[in-house]
Design a protein around this motif. Structure first.
Motif, PDB file in Angstrom:
ATOM      1  N   ASP A   4      76.496  43.586 -43.503  1.00 29.00           N
ATOM      2  CA  ASP A   4      77.235  43.799 -42.263  1.00 29.00           C
ATOM      3  C   ASP A   4      77.512  45.292 -42.118  1.00 29.00           C
ATOM      4  O   ASP A   4      78.342  45.862 -42.820  1.00 29.00           O
ATOM      5  CB  ASP A   4      78.546  43.005 -42.311  1.00 29.00           C
ATOM      6  CG  ASP A   4      79.272  42.990 -40.978  1.00 29.00           C
ATOM      7  OD1 ASP A   4      79.146  43.957 -40.208  1.00 29.00           O
ATOM      8  OD2 ASP A   4      79.991  41.988 -40.710  1.00 29.00           O
ATOM      9  N   MET A   5      76.819  45.916 -41.161  1.00 27.59           N
ATOM     10  CA  MET A   5      76.886  47.368 -41.043  1.00 27.59           C
ATOM     11  C   MET A   5      78.227  47.858 -40.502  1.00 27.59           C
ATOM     12  O   MET A   5      78.574  49.024 -40.681  1.00 27.59           O
ATOM     13  CB  MET A   5      75.746  47.872 -40.160  1.00 27.59           C
ATOM     14  CG  MET A   5      74.363  47.631 -40.753  1.00 27.59           C
ATOM     15  SD  MET A   5      74.197  48.294 -42.446  1.00 27.59           S
ATOM     16  CE  MET A   5      74.425  50.029 -42.149  1.00 27.59           C
ATOM     17  N   SER A   6      78.991  46.971 -39.849  1.00 29.90           N
ATOM     18  CA  SER A   6      80.302  47.412 -39.376  1.00 29.90           C
ATOM     19  C   SER A   6      81.198  47.765 -40.555  1.00 29.90           C
ATOM     20  O   SER A   6      82.037  48.675 -40.464  1.00 29.90           O
ATOM     21  CB  SER A   6      80.944  46.331 -38.512  1.00 29.90           C
ATOM     22  OG  SER A   6      81.316  45.202 -39.279  1.00 29.90           O
ATOM     23  N   TYR A   7      81.027  47.066 -41.684  1.00 28.44           N
ATOM     24  CA  TYR A   7      81.799  47.384 -42.887  1.00 28.44           C
ATOM     25  C   TYR A   7      81.235  48.620 -43.576  1.00 28.44           C
ATOM     26  O   TYR A   7      81.984  49.445 -44.113  1.00 28.44           O
ATOM     27  CB  TYR A   7      81.816  46.188 -43.835  1.00 28.44           C
ATOM     28  CG  TYR A   7      82.720  45.074 -43.350  1.00 28.44           C
ATOM     29  CD1 TYR A   7      84.039  44.988 -43.778  1.00 28.44           C
ATOM     30  CD2 TYR A   7      82.264  44.129 -42.447  1.00 28.44           C
ATOM     31  CE1 TYR A   7      84.878  43.988 -43.322  1.00 28.44           C
ATOM     32  CE2 TYR A   7      83.087  43.117 -41.976  1.00 28.44           C
ATOM     33  CZ  TYR A   7      84.398  43.051 -42.416  1.00 28.44           C
ATOM     34  OH  TYR A   7      85.222  42.065 -41.952  1.00 28.44           O
TER      35      TYR A   7
ATOM     36  N   ASN B 243      79.846  51.126 -42.111  1.00 32.05           N
ATOM     37  CA  ASN B 243      80.307  52.275 -41.325  1.00 32.05           C
ATOM     38  C   ASN B 243      81.787  52.563 -41.543  1.00 32.05           C
ATOM     39  O   ASN B 243      82.243  53.690 -41.326  1.00 32.05           O
ATOM     40  CB  ASN B 243      80.044  52.027 -39.844  1.00 32.05           C
ATOM     41  CG  ASN B 243      78.560  52.031 -39.516  1.00 32.05           C
ATOM     42  OD1 ASN B 243      77.776  52.733 -40.160  1.00 32.05           O
ATOM     43  ND2 ASN B 243      78.148  51.233 -38.535  1.00 32.05           N
ATOM     44  N   ASP B 244      82.528  51.526 -41.970  1.00 34.04           N
ATOM     45  CA  ASP B 244      83.950  51.730 -42.276  1.00 34.04           C
ATOM     46  C   ASP B 244      84.181  52.213 -43.707  1.00 34.04           C
ATOM     47  O   ASP B 244      85.328  52.373 -44.134  1.00 34.04           O
ATOM     48  CB  ASP B 244      84.717  50.423 -42.079  1.00 34.04           C
ATOM     49  CG  ASP B 244      84.936  50.096 -40.608  1.00 34.04           C
ATOM     50  OD1 ASP B 244      84.730  50.982 -39.756  1.00 34.04           O
ATOM     51  OD2 ASP B 244      85.303  48.942 -40.307  1.00 34.04           O
TER      52      ASP B 244
ATOM     53  N   ASN C  33      90.321  39.612 -34.731  1.00 32.30           N
ATOM     54  CA  ASN C  33      89.758  40.490 -35.757  1.00 32.30           C
ATOM     55  C   ASN C  33      90.192  40.028 -37.141  1.00 32.30           C
ATOM     56  O   ASN C  33      90.401  40.829 -38.053  1.00 32.30           O
ATOM     57  CB  ASN C  33      90.225  41.928 -35.502  1.00 32.30           C
ATOM     58  CG  ASN C  33      89.407  42.949 -36.259  1.00 32.30           C
ATOM     59  OD1 ASN C  33      88.222  42.739 -36.538  1.00 32.30           O
ATOM     60  ND2 ASN C  33      90.033  44.059 -36.611  1.00 32.30           N
TER      61      ASN C  33
ATOM     62  N   LYS D 139      88.279  41.143 -40.684  1.00 30.97           N
ATOM     63  CA  LYS D 139      88.458  42.529 -41.131  1.00 30.97           C
ATOM     64  C   LYS D 139      89.911  42.815 -41.492  1.00 30.97           C
ATOM     65  O   LYS D 139      90.201  43.496 -42.489  1.00 30.97           O
ATOM     66  CB  LYS D 139      87.960  43.486 -40.054  1.00 30.97           C
ATOM     67  CG  LYS D 139      87.897  44.937 -40.497  1.00 30.97           C
ATOM     68  CD  LYS D 139      86.972  45.765 -39.610  1.00 30.97           C
ATOM     69  CE  LYS D 139      85.513  45.477 -39.875  1.00 30.97           C
ATOM     70  NZ  LYS D 139      84.608  46.422 -39.162  1.00 30.97           N
TER      71      LYS D 139
END
Length: 944
Positions: A323-326, A328-329, A535, A538
């Motif tokens: 999961d690229m959203s993680y 990037n975080d 959300n 996350k």
């Protein structure tokens, strides 16, 4: 003072766990509000605490109850020892105890420091006998006792007994009240730690009478009665002792070392792109003496250190995708393949002895292994299952994640999707993981879903488990891990998902250790989708892995009760009400299978810090289900507990809901759909997924279930021809969506749909779920649907749900429920135009009347009861279509509007004599220019 000191000795964690729940519930039900009693009772309590302190580690068998249990050792001395030799027992029966008293005792030391093999519980007759507590309230107290035993004695088996018979005959009012409770007690048994037995027939004669030589006062057993009791449960206790020998998840995994052996890492792809380091590799996992080559994908920001690690586990047939959203975080994310689908370029490679790990094992000549072996024999070794194999692999990949140089091993989280959620509960037991989020999967599939053992089946269905099922449920099932989980655990689900039943899944958390954080959110009408749950994922991982100070509310308290008018109500008292953005209540009627349930949105009213929602029912002896989703201002969404009750078991319940043939429709009632509007401003919905199509469970709701002999009618708008597959249960039919610039309608008899064997669908009344999919080459996303309703077969009258009756003003207003025949292109609306707005004809608004769309024909049976009919007919001001309206009395036309439109139309009331008439018919036809925009209203329509 001793009992006060004992009370204060209770751990802080238990106080936090129980106090908020029980105090809030106490405002509703005394049965669930833990309470001590008088002096002699407290003396006995202190004596029992001393007995536990002296002999607690020797106790194998515990009896919990009221005077019926209390008197056992006195009236039948030595009987327990002879019936259960070698099992030292503890008698926790107290004369005159009710459920709330037992709750207090359990919270205040009476099961601390012991680990019995079996606990026998029988309680409730003093709730019904002393106070006449409603059945549902007593049941709620018993439920909390059972949950307390599960939580505090996770290794014990609980044998829950029906409340014993009382009174001379089956007609005794108190016995009947107890039997209402007894009918529901099997639902508290989970078949893993809690088991149910009804031994009441052992005390009764052939006519159901209670002999005085068994219970002299028709309530308490004498020695003979106690002999009957213990003899009846002895075989069951032996079965439970045998189940005690089955391994638990910690025992299964006690010898598995995920760090053992070389990874033999083979990097097949490695690159840094846009500041992100990517790696694809194979590593070795060692399971049951075999080497598995596991395909992994890893992503992390380049040149970082001490990054939190995240295991990202895919679903059943999917492949690894971090999961690229993680990423990037700032997380280091590892995803691996466990499905082993061989058609992909890279996949996990199982050796031949472990080929049952491949999801496409059948194509390869193998079988997935759960409770049965490939040859059909019962499972005897939990390590032989596919489930164990997948769990072992993910634990090994976790070790690989921790070995990456960028990863901070003290900050590890995990999330799993679909079956990845199912195996996430084993990950939650791994001490290296701080928090997990499971999407959908939570267990309750083996035995429960596979054999339709729904918690709220009526009648209750609970077949014996096979030896293989019993082993799987004890050692491997996700829910079996609950008492041993250490990671903060969040479950996100759709209410109609095909994984474990909604309510059983919620029950999983009753077995968590008090200090372990957990929560859940369930999207109403969700089918493997949770996009409306904020959300949560996350927020949860950042809070419990990264230590961020995110707001997360404590659990709300909810209860189902009767309002002063006898209508069931859900009361929800959330925590931090000042931070709530929205609280939405849902309701479902009498549907045991969670996949088939139709959840209605229900309005609630805030009263102080409690939200109250009316839940109208059609039958007070059928279940009503309800829960709420609470949306907080930081985009956190949590669900209240799942509540279920038979309204009549709460007291004098009243059924106020009525059946309707027009279905509510709307995109939110159909899966994978979005709102859409066709020509003429008619609102409907458009499917948005051409692969999965769309479906709805609203047909399962008793309010909208098809009447016998009805046909399914709906409108559609599509400018390009399409061929769709209509599915209803296991029956289906191809339907042709013809092209037009106007709305079209279709009416489908049940006989048009065929089963796989060629047999026709018998009746729409047997259908609970309806769906549409495109035939190959068609595109369902180009079709707009609207106005589903059940219609009588062409030319047939319908059964009126209401009759025409004069009100206090001497008028009988027409309603669609009072009609004897309805045929309409679109819906018929009471006191509204067909669009759903106020009736407006010739610039004048009317509070009462009927709104329709051409073509329509509505008939009313007059039966010679009225003298005149009054109405203001005309095209509704909402649209500009050309139409024609006429009125028939006993089939003879007495009024014709001619072709009219709303432009410059003058509204005029008309009065028609109807003395002696048998039937009134209202007709609307289009004005030869097509039906688009032909909205007509019968304003102020009434009979005198």
């Amino acid at each position: 003072m001793k009992y006060i000191q004992q009370y204060l000795r209770k751990s802080l964690s238990l106080c936090i766990l129980f106090s908020a729940c029980f105090q809030a519930l106490s405002a509703q039900h005394r049965t669930t509000n833990a309470q001590p009693r008088d002096d002699w009772w407290l003396v006995r309590h202190e004596a029992k605490l001393q007995e536990i302190a002296t002999h607690g580690d020797e106790i194998d068998l515990v009896f919990i109850g009221d005077s019926i249990t209390h008197f056992m050792d006195d009236r039948a001395p030595g009987l327990v020892e002879r019936t259960f030799p070698g099992m030292p027992h503890l008698n926790l029966g107290y004369s005159a105890d009710r459920t709330e008293n037992v709750l207090w005792r359990l919270q205040n030391g009476e099961i601390d420091g012991i680990s019995p093999k079996v606990v026998v519980l029988m309680i409730g007759t003093n709730n019904t006998g002393h106070r006449r507590d409603p059945a549902a309230e007593t049941l709620g107290g018993i439920r909390l006792i059972v949950e307390t035993l599960q939580r505090q004695l996770p290794e014990s088996k609980v044998l829950l007994l029906s409340i014993f018979p009382r009174g001379a005959s089956a007609g005794d009012p108190l016995r009947q009240l107890n039997e209402q409770i007894n009918a529901e007690l099997p639902r508290l048994a989970d078949g893993q730690t809690v088991f149910y037995q009804n031994i009441n027939d052992a005390f009764l004669d052939a006519e159901g009478r209670l002999p005085k030589d068994v219970m002299p006062d028709l309530l308490h057993p004498n020695r003979k009665g106690y002999e009957l009791w213990l003899a009846a449960i002895q075989p069951k206790v032996q079965q439970l002792l045998a189940r005690q020998q089955l391994p638990t998840p910690p025992e299964v995994w006690s010898h598995y070392d995920p760090d053992s052996g070389d990874f033999n890492e083979e990097i097949i792809k490695e690159e840094t792109k846009d500041g992100i380091y990517y790696k694809e590799s194979y590593i070795s996992a060692y399971v049951n003496g075999e080497e598995v080559r596991v395909y992994c994908k890893y992503a992390v920001k380049a040149s970082v250190s001490n990054a939190p690690g995240l295991m990202d586990v895919h679903g059943w047939m999917a492949g690894p995708r971090p999961d690229m959203s993680y990423v990037n975080d700032g997380w280091a994310v590892m995803s691996h393949d466990y499905s082993g689908i061989t058609s992909r370029p890279h996949y996990t490679k199982y050796p031949e002895p472990l080929a049952h790990g491949h999801m496409d094992a059948r194509r390869m000549g193998h079988s997935l292994i759960y409770s049965r072996m490939p040859d059909g024999s019962q499972l005897t070794d939990p390590k032989a299952t596919s489930h164990y194999l997948w769990n072992a692999i993910q634990r090994r990949v976790l070790s690989y994640l921790l070995a990456q140089k960028e990863v901070d091993a003290s900050r590890i989280g995990a999330k799993g999707y679909s079956y990845g959620g199912t195996i996430m509960w084993n990950m939650a037991m791994d001490p290296r993981v701080k928090a997990v989020v499971a999407h959908f999967g939570i267990g309750w599939i083996e035995y429960y879903r596979n054999r339709a053992v729904w918690k709220y089946n009526q009648p209750i269905k609970a077949p014996d488990t096979t030896p293989g099922e019993a082993l799987f449920l004890s050692a491997l099932a996700p829910q079996a891990h609950a008492p041993y989980i250490n990671a903060a655990s969040l479950w996100l689900n759709g209410s109609n998902d095909h994984h474990g039943g909604h309510e059983r899944a919620c029950d999983t958390f009753t077995r968590f250790k008090p200090e372990v954080p957990w929560d859940f959110a369930v999207q109403a009408r969700g089918h493997h989708n949770v996009e409306k749950l904020g959300n949560d994922c996350k927020l949860w991982l950042e809070k419990h892995v990264l230590g961020k100070e995110h707001f997360w509310p404590a659990r709300s308290v909810s209860v189902l009760r009767l309002g002063s008018d006898g209508v069931p109500e859900l009361h929800v008292t959330p925590v931090n009400p000042e931070r709530i953005k929205q609280l939405q209540v849902y309701q479902c009627l009498n549907t045991a299978n969670n996949i088939e349930r139709y959840w209605r949105d229900v309005k609630s009213v805030r009263k102080g810090n409690t939200w109250v929602a009316k839940l109208p029912v059609m039958n007070v002896d059928d279940y009503v289900f309800s829960y709420a989703n609470i949306h907080y201002e930081n985009d956190c969404v949590v669900s209240s507990d799942f509540e279920a009750v038979i309204p009549s078991h709460l007291g004098n319940a009243v059924a106020t809901d009525t059946k309707a043939d027009a279905l509510p429709g709307g995109a939110d009632r159909w899966s994978h759909a979005a709102p859409a509007e066709g020509v003429g401003g008619i609102e409907g919905f458009r499917p948005i997924d051409n692969r999965r199509g769309t479906s709805s469970e609203q047909f399962a709701d008793p309010k909208w279930r098809a009447p016998e002999g009805a046909e399914l009618s709906f409108k559609f708008y599509c400018t390009q021809p399409q061929t769709l597959i209509l599915n209803a249960g296991r029956a289906s039919a191809e339907i042709e969506i013809t092209a037009s610039d106007e709305w079209q309608s279709m009416t489908i008899p049940a006989s048009q749909l065929k089963q796989s064997n060629g047999a026709a669908l018998g009746d729409w009344a047997q259908v609970k779920r309806i769906g549409f999919k495109p035939k190959a080459g068609s595109d369902i996303t180009k079709v707009i649907f609207a106005d589903f309703e059940w219609k009588g077969a062409a030319g047939k009258a319908i059964q009126s749900s209401q009759s025409l009756k004069l009100g206090k003003d001497g008028k009988a207003y027409l309603t669609k429920e009072a009609a004897s025949f309805i045929e309409s292109f679109w819906r018929v609306m009471n006191d509204q135009g067909v669009e759903g707005k106020a009736i407006s004809v010739g610039g004048k608004q009317f509070e009462r009347g009927l709104g329709v769309h051409s073509d329509s024909r509505i008939s009313f049976a007059l039966n010679g009861q009225f003298t005149e009919f009054h109405v203001v007919p005309g095209p509704d001001d909402a649209h500009q279509g050309l139409l024609e309206m006429s009125i028939l009395i006993d089939g003879k036309e007495v009024f014709d509007s001619g072709k009219v439109s709303s432009s410059r139309f003058e509204a005029k009331p008309i009065t028609i004599p109807v003395s002696g008439a048998k039937e009134l018919t209202l007709v609307v036809t289009d004005g030869d220019d097509g039906p688009g925009g032909d909205h007509a209203s019968w304003g102020d329509a009434y009979l005198k």
